[in-house]
Scaffold this active site. Structure first.
Site, PDB file in Angstrom:
ATOM      1  CB  ALA A  69     -72.172   9.277  53.536  1.00 41.39           C
ATOM      2  CG  ASP A  70     -72.793   7.813  46.931  1.00 42.85           C
ATOM      3  OD1 ASP A  70     -71.728   7.795  46.349  1.00 42.85           O
ATOM      4  OD2 ASP A  70     -73.562   8.103  46.327  1.00 42.85           O
ATOM      5  CB  THR A  71     -73.968  13.144  48.521  1.00 39.04           C
ATOM      6  OG1 THR A  71     -73.755  13.031  50.028  1.00 39.04           O
ATOM      7  CG2 THR A  71     -75.093  14.460  48.264  1.00 39.04           C
ATOM      8  N   GLY A 106     -77.274   8.666  51.020  1.00 40.69           N
ATOM      9  CA  GLY A 106     -77.346   7.507  51.822  1.00 40.69           C
ATOM     10  C   GLY A 106     -76.290   7.239  52.799  1.00 40.69           C
TER      11      GLY A 106
END
Length: 199
Positions: A69-71, A106
């Protein structure tokens, strides 16, 4: 089944455990995130999550489920990542003060050759903040490793007036969306939590 979280984030580890997934490994994905900086936020987080998952999948055993994940925080289309120093954190928080912004995460899951990449967005509104409040918040140290320079699960909750959307997405992992993707791939988190299925 081996599950690998491609993230060193303690918040993501905690949320994965809350989903009923207890036995998983954490493997850091070393990628250069600057390569994607010019993309719109929804494309940026999806691309980075995919690259993180692929980097870990290359070294993972066959049959492992990879979760990445990426924020990022976005205000009027401008992406706010993690602050480089206290001054940058102050600027970010001052900009967010009294405004509504978006948090994008994501998500990528790779398993048995199948790649699922999606994103979640949550609207967050900050109340008006005074300079001293911002300075005191920065002094806690909490803003320095977080996108947008705040953590809603910590002292940053004192800054947030309202949210619209997935709260856990603001923490860095859209739990409902991830649970749905895993279920579609055959990993039933509720069954795991109930002890009815082995990972």
């Amino acid at each position: 089944m081996e599950i690998i979280l491609a993230s060193q984030s303690p918040r993501r580890r905690e949320l994965l455990e809350r989903m009923g997934i207890r036995n998983f490994r954490v493997v850091s994905a070393d990628i250069d995130e600057r390569e994607e900086e010019q993309l719109p936020p929804e494309q940026l987080v999806c691309r980075l999550a995919l690259r993180k998952a692929e980097a870990v999948a290359e070294k993972a055993p066959k049959g492992a489920v990879i979760i990445a994940a990426d924020t990022v925080v976005s205000l009027d289309g401008t992406v706010l990542g993690k602050p480089g120093d206290k001054l940058e954190a102050f600027k970010m928080l001052s900009t967010l003060s009294g405004n509504r912004h978006q948090v994008y995460t994501g998500l990528c899951v790779i398993w048995d050759g199948d790649k699922r990449t999606e994103y979640e967005v949550t609207d967050v509104t900050f109340r008006e903040l005074g300079e001293k409040e911002i300075e005191d918040y920065i002094a806690t140290g909490e803003p320095m490793d977080k996108a947008g320079a705040y953590g809603i699960q910590g002292y940053g909750a004192l800054l947030v007036e309202r949210i619209e959307g997935d709260y856990y997405n603001v923490m860095g992992l859209p739990v409902c969306r991830l649970g749905t993707v895993l279920l579609e791939l055959g990993v039933d988190c509720l069954a795991l939590a109930a002890g009815r299925e082995r990972e």
